[in-house]
Design a protein around this motif. Structure first.
Motif, PDB file in Angstrom:
ATOM      1  N   VAL B  42       0.864  -1.177   0.000  1.00  0.00           N
ATOM      2  CA  VAL B  42       0.000   0.000   0.000  1.00  0.00           C
ATOM      3  C   VAL B  42       0.903   1.231   0.000  1.00  0.00           C
ATOM      4  O   VAL B  42       1.622   1.476   0.962  1.00  0.00           O
ATOM      5  N   GLY B  43       0.900   1.978  -1.082  1.00  0.00           N
ATOM      6  CA  GLY B  43       1.738   3.178  -1.156  1.00  0.00           C
ATOM      7  C   GLY B  43       1.038   4.352  -0.496  1.00  0.00           C
ATOM      8  O   GLY B  43       1.574   4.996   0.393  1.00  0.00           O
ATOM      9  N   SER B  63      10.173   7.205   6.829  1.00  0.00           N
ATOM     10  CA  SER B  63      10.551   6.609   5.557  1.00  0.00           C
ATOM     11  C   SER B  63       9.567   5.494   5.197  1.00  0.00           C
ATOM     12  O   SER B  63       9.225   4.674   6.046  1.00  0.00           O
ATOM     13  N   GLY B  64       9.100   5.491   3.975  1.00  0.00           N
ATOM     14  CA  GLY B  64       8.165   4.467   3.526  1.00  0.00           C
ATOM     15  C   GLY B  64       6.713   4.784   3.819  1.00  0.00           C
ATOM     16  O   GLY B  64       5.832   3.981   3.535  1.00  0.00           O
ATOM     17  N   SER B  65       6.448   5.971   4.365  1.00  0.00           N
ATOM     18  CA  SER B  65       5.066   6.294   4.715  1.00  0.00           C
ATOM     19  C   SER B  65       4.258   6.749   3.497  1.00  0.00           C
ATOM     20  O   SER B  65       3.057   6.957   3.606  1.00  0.00           O
ATOM     21  N   GLY B  66       4.914   6.917   2.349  1.00  0.00           N
ATOM     22  CA  GLY B  66       4.142   7.193   1.136  1.00  0.00           C
ATOM     23  C   GLY B  66       4.216   8.626   0.639  1.00  0.00           C
ATOM     24  O   GLY B  66       3.462   9.021  -0.241  1.00  0.00           O
ATOM     25  N   SER B  68       6.609  10.306  -1.113  1.00  0.00           N
ATOM     26  CA  SER B  68       7.019  10.443  -2.521  1.00  0.00           C
ATOM     27  C   SER B  68       5.927   9.931  -3.449  1.00  0.00           C
ATOM     28  O   SER B  68       5.663  10.519  -4.497  1.00  0.00           O
ATOM     29  N   GLU B 190      11.818  16.339  -0.859  1.00  0.00           N
ATOM     30  CA  GLU B 190      13.020  16.436  -0.032  1.00  0.00           C
ATOM     31  C   GLU B 190      14.078  17.286  -0.724  1.00  0.00           C
ATOM     32  O   GLU B 190      15.264  16.940  -0.751  1.00  0.00           O
TER      33      GLU B 190
END
Ligand SMILES: Nc1ncnc2c1ncn2[C@@H]1O[C@H](COP(=O)(O)OP(=O)(O)OP(=O)(O)O)[C@@H](O)[C@H]1O
Ligand SMILES: [Mg+2]
Lengths: 306, 396
Positions: B42-43, B63-66, B68, B190
């Protein structure tokens, strides 16, 4: 039944031979067309190079070597030219050079687009990659046989065997170079509204250039090694000198031909490598960039005078 | 303020079978559980919010929480699995390839973490990239690129190559490239994270300054709280692909929605996090532009106005002084009415960068609100005791 295992055969050799027959019978027109085009390319290069007075051509080579690589290499190239003249193998060297350039050119014209297609479409890569592996593991002599069968003896089959043998690195390194372009560069291209065509020409190819140039360099080097082998089917040039040396057990002649090949290899290698450095990310402003800057400054100084 | 980008029920599932994952999400399964079951990631899930015209909207999260994935769906670098992204009333998820390219050229540009400049092009050519791609003439490319480079202070380096620049300068080129297209929306993933701390603050300040002169709608991804507070008008916090809270920096710090959000601020000293500029309010006092109003009408307006203190600025927004009804009346009564005569002597302004702990001493010592100025002397707002206590109180 007792010796069934020794009777068992898969007649691959027969199949290939049948296939070759079929091609010869049904595709004569295509083969002739290929042959004519190649002949034209080779002849124009060879004719062109031989039309230049040897001293002038040698001077030109020295000049390029000095400009692209440096004055030390320029000195080396002078020595190489003197040696080649001294051994009396200038015509053979030029003949080999022309064949290498013509074969490499055709190999690149076919190979680079294939590499681009591979990089952009995974299915193409899946198909082409094993073919490349196959081509590269095949001993080079094997290419001589079908080339000779389809195109007879001479420079054309020689250059066909050569371009097939020399093509894989150009394909591979074009593919690799494009795939290695960073995700952010590709995203930047897309985010600013590149069409896929613009993305290729404005972002991917320029950034893949060092890798593509390395592929071109390898293709040229492989072409040189194959052109020597192709003298066995009458491609002529330095390979022929070596071959004659072997046939007559004339060590001296063989060595002279071999030395000629080595000198040509070093020249081609260093000069083509020097082009690879230009587009490199690590390279400081390119030669042309610096020239342009100098020119801009000159222009500014002119206009501020008025 | 008007909504510039409206995001409706937006999802991104990475993997071959998104439907199954969507169904599981509706049953309330977590991102990890769904990955266990379906091997799909799940992005982004259930994103439903709008970004207002002219605001800096910061997206924060681990990081990885979506983060981007979310911004890349705004310009469709990543294809949404479900939902809509509506920009100026147009749903970009329905656009054809051609319309999408047109939209990217005219409406949205992007700044990248690792700059993504072309090494074989000069600074000016890099800045002109978007214009070049959309087929602008050589002259126009150069002109607009130069203007953008001037904005970021890099005009002297126009003919250098990216390799000759420092990291901060490279990112200025990245910013100039985004500004040159004059797209109203800027996506920044970022954008300052690869820069060292000093340059980073400098770039943040510059972005804030840029916003004051020509307001873009900016979606800025960050994992740095200081940065988010410095530049953000609003902050969205993401966790596991979902947006758990959206609010102003003050709201997020003072009323975190859950422990995840609170953990971002754990151990944070609020008086250090915020500076005078962050909490300064412009709506607290009346503002007179000196050239536009004469003393007497200012006095009349101020008497009608509920307040008793007002701020005087120049046409350029430069702070001049504080006046009160009394000081105005005194100055207006003299033979030669002058604004200068009405300015209060003890109304020293403070710089926007001043830490709250220091502002505290100034505000408590003064009976009037304390004016806050930007580095270039422009009026940012005032801080009074109420604002200050409000901020300090809710956070502990
Ligand atoms: N192309 C992809 N294929 C599969 N999964 C992906 C892909 N891109 C991102 N993901 C996954 O989606 C989730 C969100 O990723 P995203 O890159 O949006 O996170 P992020 O918040 O930007 O993180 P970071 O701070 O590390 O940049 C992650 O779990 C990531 O592994
Ligand atoms: Mg990210």
């Amino acid at each position: 039944m007792a010796n069934g295992i020794t009777d068992f055969q898969i007649p691959i050799g027969d199949w290939v031979a049948d296939g070759v027959d079929w091609i010869q019978i049904n595709l004569t027109g295509v083969l002739d067309g290929i042959s004519e085009v190649l002949e034209l390319v080779i002849d124009s290069f060879e004719g062109g190079l031989q039309a230049v007075p040897p001293v002038l051509l040698a001077a030109l080579i020295v000049l390029i070597a000095t400009w692209r690589v440096g004055w030390k290499f320029g000195l080396f190239s002078v020595a190489a030219m003197v040696l080649i003249f001294g051994m009396g193998i200038w015509p053979e060297t030029i003949s080999t050079l022309a064949l290498v350039i013509a074969s490499s050119l055709v190999a690149l014209i076919i190979g680079i687009p294939i590499g681009i297609a591979m990089a952009r479409h995974d299915p193409v890569e899946a198909v082409v990659r094993p073919v490349l592996d196959f081509m590269q593991t095949m001993p080079p002599f094997v290419y001589l046989i079908p080339a000779a069968i389809f195109f007879g003896l001479g420079k054309v089959p020689g250059s066909i065997a050569t371009l097939i043998f020399a093509m894989p690195p150009a394909v591979r390194l074009t593919n690799l170079g494009i795939r290695q372009v960073s995700e952010e560069h590709v995203e930047a291209g897309k985010a600013f509204g590149c069409t896929s065509h613009q993305l290729l020409f404005k972002v991917q190819l320029p950034l893949a250039m060092p890798s593509i140039m390395a592929g071109i360099n390898q293709t040229i080097m492989l072409a040189l090694s194959m052109v020597v082998i192709a003298s066995m089917i009458g491609a002529g040039g330095l390979g022929n000198t070596v071959l004659t040396g072997i046939q007559r057990l004339d060590v001296g002649l063989g060595f002279e031909g071999g030395l000629g090949v080595v000198l040509l290899a070093i020249l081609l290698d260093r000069i083509t490598q020097s082009f690879g450095a230009v587009g490199g990310a690590a390279a400081a402003p390119s030669f042309f960039g610096r020239m342009r800057q100098a020119f801009e400054r000159w222009k500014d100084s002119q206009s501020s005078d008025v | 303020m008007q909504d510039k980008v409206v995001i409706k029920d937006l999802y991104k599932i990475f993997g071959p079978e998104p439907d199954e994952a969507l169904a599981l999400l509706e049953q309330g399964f977590s991102k990890d559980a769904i990955f266990e079951r379906t091997r799909t990631t799940v992005g982004v899930q259930k994103a439903d919010f709008s970004i207002r015209e002219g605001e800096v909207f910061v997206v924060m999260g681990l990081s990885g929480s979506g983060k981007s994935t979310l911004v890349r769906m705004l310009n469709r670098l990543i294809e949404p699995t479900r939902g809509q992204v509506i920009v100026d009333g147009h749903d970009i998820t329905q656009m054809s390839k051609k319309q999408l390219i047109e939209m990217r050229r005219s409406t949205m540009s992007m700044v990248f973490q690792s700059f993504a400049l072309l090494p074989h092009k000069t600074v000016a050519e890099n800045a002109a990239f978007g214009l070049n791609v959309s087929g602008a003439s050589k002259n126009e490319q150069r002109d607009r690129a130069m203007r953008a480079l001037e904005t970021v202070g890099l005009a002297p380096n126009a003919d250098s190559y990216p390799d000759e620049l420092s990291g901060g300068m490279k990112q200025r080129v990245g910013l100039a490239r985004a500004l040159a297209t004059e797209a109203p929306i800027l996506l920044m993933d970022e954008a300052f994270s690869a820069l060292d701390p000093l340059i980073r603050t400098e770039m943040q300040d510059e972005l804030v300054r840029l916003q004051e002169t020509e307001a873009h709608t900016i979606v800025f991804i960050s994992h740095d709280l200081d940065e988010a507070i410095r530049i953000g008008d609003r902050i969205a916090i993401m966790e596991g692909g979902a947006i758990v809270q959206i609010g102003t920096p003050e709201e997020i710090v003072t009323k975190p929605a859950n422990d995840y959000v609170r953990s971002f601020f754990y151990g944070v000293d609020v008086s250090k996090v915020f500076n005078a500029g962050d909490i300064a309010s412009k709506s607290l006092l009346a503002v007179f532009e000196r050239t536009g109003v004469n003393l007497r009408s200012a006095l009349a307006q101020l008497r009608d106005h509920r307040g008793d203190v007002a701020v005087v600025i120049d046409r350029g927004g430069q702070f001049r002084g504080l006046v009160t009804v009394n000081s105005l009346a005194a100055a207006a009564a003299s033979d030669n009415p002058q604004w200068e005569a009405a300015f209060l002597k003890d109304a020293e302004p403070v710089p926007a960068e001043m830490e709250l702990s220091e502002v505290l001493t100034r505000v408590t010592a003064s009976e009037r609100p304390v004016p806050v100025l930007d580095a270039d002397g422009r009026y940012r707002g005032v801080v009074d005791k109420t604002i200050l206590l409000h901020t300090l109180d809710k956070t502990t």
